[in-house]
Each structure stands twice: as C-alpha cells, then as structure tokens.
Design a protein around this motif. Structure first.
Motif, PDB file in Angstrom:
ATOM      1  N   ILE A  23       0.835  -1.202   0.000  1.00  0.00           N
ATOM      2  CA  ILE A  23       0.000   0.000   0.000  1.00  0.00           C
ATOM      3  C   ILE A  23       0.873   1.255   0.000  1.00  0.00           C
ATOM      4  O   ILE A  23       0.585   2.236  -0.706  1.00  0.00           O
ATOM      5  N   THR A  24       1.938   1.224   0.774  1.00  0.00           N
ATOM      6  CA  THR A  24       2.840   2.367   0.822  1.00  0.00           C
ATOM      7  C   THR A  24       3.447   2.648  -0.536  1.00  0.00           C
ATOM      8  O   THR A  24       3.540   3.803  -0.975  1.00  0.00           O
ATOM      9  N   PHE A  25       3.851   1.576  -1.216  1.00  0.00           N
ATOM     10  CA  PHE A  25       4.462   1.746  -2.536  1.00  0.00           C
ATOM     11  C   PHE A  25       3.479   2.378  -3.514  1.00  0.00           C
ATOM     12  O   PHE A  25       3.805   3.340  -4.218  1.00  0.00           O
ATOM     13  N   PHE A  26       2.248   1.894  -3.556  1.00  0.00           N
ATOM     14  CA  PHE A  26       1.273   2.419  -4.505  1.00  0.00           C
ATOM     15  C   PHE A  26       0.870   3.851  -4.150  1.00  0.00           C
ATOM     16  O   PHE A  26       0.665   4.681  -5.045  1.00  0.00           O
ATOM     17  N   PHE A  31       1.194   9.446  -5.577  1.00  0.00           N
ATOM     18  CA  PHE A  31       1.500  10.815  -5.152  1.00  0.00           C
ATOM     19  C   PHE A  31       2.523  11.454  -6.085  1.00  0.00           C
ATOM     20  O   PHE A  31       2.364  12.611  -6.511  1.00  0.00           O
ATOM     21  N   THR A  32       3.561  10.696  -6.431  1.00  0.00           N
ATOM     22  CA  THR A  32       4.593  11.220  -7.321  1.00  0.00           C
ATOM     23  C   THR A  32       4.020  11.521  -8.694  1.00  0.00           C
ATOM     24  O   THR A  32       4.308  12.565  -9.295  1.00  0.00           O
ATOM     25  N   PHE A  89      13.693   9.189  -7.335  1.00  0.00           N
ATOM     26  CA  PHE A  89      13.758   8.179  -6.286  1.00  0.00           C
ATOM     27  C   PHE A  89      12.908   6.959  -6.640  1.00  0.00           C
ATOM     28  O   PHE A  89      13.339   5.816  -6.510  1.00  0.00           O
ATOM     29  N   CYS A  90      11.680   7.198  -7.095  1.00  0.00           N
ATOM     30  CA  CYS A  90      10.790   6.081  -7.435  1.00  0.00           C
ATOM     31  C   CYS A  90      11.311   5.290  -8.638  1.00  0.00           C
ATOM     32  O   CYS A  90      11.180   4.065  -8.691  1.00  0.00           O
ATOM     33  N   CYS A  91      11.900   5.988  -9.609  1.00  0.00           N
ATOM     34  CA  CYS A  91      12.351   5.317 -10.829  1.00  0.00           C
ATOM     35  C   CYS A  91      13.547   4.402 -10.577  1.00  0.00           C
ATOM     36  O   CYS A  91      13.667   3.346 -11.200  1.00  0.00           O
ATOM     37  N   VAL A  92      14.439   4.816  -9.674  1.00  0.00           N
ATOM     38  CA  VAL A  92      15.664   4.037  -9.486  1.00  0.00           C
ATOM     39  C   VAL A  92      15.617   3.200  -8.217  1.00  0.00           C
ATOM     40  O   VAL A  92      16.606   2.574  -7.854  1.00  0.00           O
ATOM     41  N   CYS A 258       4.362   3.532   8.154  1.00  0.00           N
ATOM     42  CA  CYS A 258       4.775   3.837   6.782  1.00  0.00           C
ATOM     43  C   CYS A 258       3.581   4.269   5.940  1.00  0.00           C
ATOM     44  O   CYS A 258       3.664   5.216   5.148  1.00  0.00           O
ATOM     45  N   VAL A 259       2.461   3.570   6.097  1.00  0.00           N
ATOM     46  CA  VAL A 259       1.253   3.923   5.351  1.00  0.00           C
ATOM     47  C   VAL A 259       0.772   5.316   5.760  1.00  0.00           C
ATOM     48  O   VAL A 259       0.397   6.137   4.910  1.00  0.00           O
TER      49      VAL A 259
END
Length: 293
Positions: A23-26, A31-32, A89-92, A258-259
C-alpha cells in the motif's frame, strides 16, 4: 567513511521496509505521478510568468515586482526540485544504485523547510505592507531588495542543510526539528494575521471615500493571503503532530506508520498549491476565478 556508510545503510533499510508494504508503494507512486502531471506545469507556468515580468522590467525600469511574488518564484523552484527528486527516487528505487536513491530521497525532502519559510516570509511581507506601509515602501528600494535576496539565500541554505538533519536522525524522522520550525512559523504567521486584522478593523486616518475602499480591499487581500497560509500550516502541524503522537505511543505498527507517513503527503498538497495559485490569480492567469468574480 564508516559514518557515511552506516547512515546510507540505515536510510536504505528504512526505505526498503516502507516500500515493502504494498500500500505504501502504490500511495507513493500515485502521489509522485500526481505531483509530476499536475504540479510541474503549474510551477513552470509560475516561473514563466516571472520571467516575462523580468523582461518587462528590463524594458521599463519603473515596473516593480513585489517581494511576495519573488518568494513564490523561489517556492516554485524548490517544489520542482522536490518533484524531480521524488520521480528520480521512485524510478531508481529497485535498481542497484544506492547512492542515487539517497540523492532522490534527500531532494524529495528539501521542500518541507522551503515551504514553511517561504510561507513565513510572504506573511511578513504582507504584514509590513499593511501595518508598516512607510517601512514597506522603503524596503522596495535597493536596500530592501538586498535583504529579500539574502533571506531567500538563507532559506535555500536551510533547505539543503535539511539533508544533514535527516542524515543525523536516521533511521528516525527529525520530528523535533521539524515541529520546532513549524511552531516558530505558526507563531510568526499568527502574529501577522492578528496585526493585519486589527488594522483592517480600525482604518487609519485619511482613508475616506474611494481611497478608503481601495485601501481596505488591499488590506483584505493581504489578510486573505495570510489566513490561507496559516490554514495550510495548521493542517501540516496537525497531521505531523498527530502522526508523531500515535507513533510515539506505539499505537501504530511500523507498516501502519509507513502507510500513515505516505498518506500524510497527500495532506501536504495544499502547502504546495497556495502560493502559486494566489500568484496566478493576481496575475490574471486563472480565468475561471476571474470570471467568477
């Protein structure tokens, strides 16, 4: 070298644990994507309008730019760095490039002191314009411009210095420094809002007829600007204070924390929007708002 290595490892451990929660990842990716698709064009438009005004000022030296508009331009630049850091950050993140992940992580977080301090400077500028108009007119000269530029430079230094604060507190979040800065800003903005309200309620001598109405409208716009900034800062304070209290009381597990932390980013969006939207509204770029009036 060992200190830098341990700080990097602690940071990566913290981020990997949080991103292991689906959930945190999505939430973070959504958000990004939202900030990149919606906010980047907005910030670029703000900087474009600022560049147009700069060219016009070169052709017509009598044309001036208010200090609050300059603070908005710097705010847009800080926001762009943060958005690009978030995307980077998300891409790498799942690549084998730990140093790039850290750079993206720190670039993402420099926005927080920038938001708080540029909001505060804007409120102080509006306060001086209403409560101390003679002093404010004097600050429009070269001396005032130097003070403004030095203030912006100090904010940028604090933004980049915030990376050192994050590294110092890793793997924990720098809750105490952040809330201390936020409380200081709220105190200043609250003082500015009350002072402007008092002046708004009690007009000065000589403000009669059309002149009084025009001055009152200017004061009302300043008061609305300060109150909008105060509102978004109070929202930020409530979100982070509540999350910190729940985490300190062990009412949230690490995964839930984290969530909650990633979800709180969405509630921070008004901080990114308030100054650019107010600036574009004054510049007449928001046709829907202009038509509504």
């Amino acid at each position: 070298m060992s200190i830098n290595s341990s700080s990097t490892n602690a940071t990566l451990d913290l981020l990997y644990h949080c991103f292991d929660v689906p959930i945190t990842f999505f939430i973070s990716v959504a958000f990004t994507a939202t900030k990149f698709l919606l906010f980047v064009p907005l910030f670029i438009l703000v900087l474009h309008v600022g560049q147009q005004r700069r060219r016009r000022r070169r052709r017509h030296p009598s044309v001036t730019t208010s200090h609050s508009d300059v603070f908005t331009f710097h705010m847009a630049a800080v926001e762009l760095i943060s958005v690009l850091g978030s995307c980077f950050f998300c891409c790498v993140f799942y690549s084998d490039l730990p140093q790039m992940k850290i750079v993206g992580f720190y670039a993402l977080h420099i926005v927080f002191p920038g938001q708080i301090l540029f909001h505060t400077l804007t409120c102080v500028e509006r306060y001086l314009a209403v409560v101390h108009p003679v002093t404010y007119l004097g600050l429009k000269q070269s001396g005032g411009v130097r003070i403004r530029n030095m203030s912006c430079g100090c904010v940028w230094l604090l933004c980049f210095g915030w990376s050192g604060v994050i590294a110092l507190y890793m793997p924990e979040l720098p809750v105490v420094p952040f809330l201390s800065l936020l409380v200081f800003s709220l105190s200043v903005v609250s003082f500015c809002s009350l002072s402007v309200l008092c002046v708004l309620i009690r007009p000065g001598p000589g403000e009669v007829g059309g002149d009084r109405e025009r001055v009152d409208q200017s004061k009302q716009r300043a008061f609305c600007t300060i109150m909008a900034i105060l509102g978004v800062l109070l929202l930020m304070f409530a979100v982070y204070l509540g999350g910190s209290a729940l985490y300190a009381a062990s009412l949230l597990s690490y995964a839930d924390g984290c969530v909650a932390m990633s979800s709180a980013l969405w509630l921070n969006l008004p901080n990114s929007l308030v100054l650019p939207l107010l600036f574009l509204h004054r510049a007449g770029k928001l046709e829907c708002c202009s038509n509504a009036e």
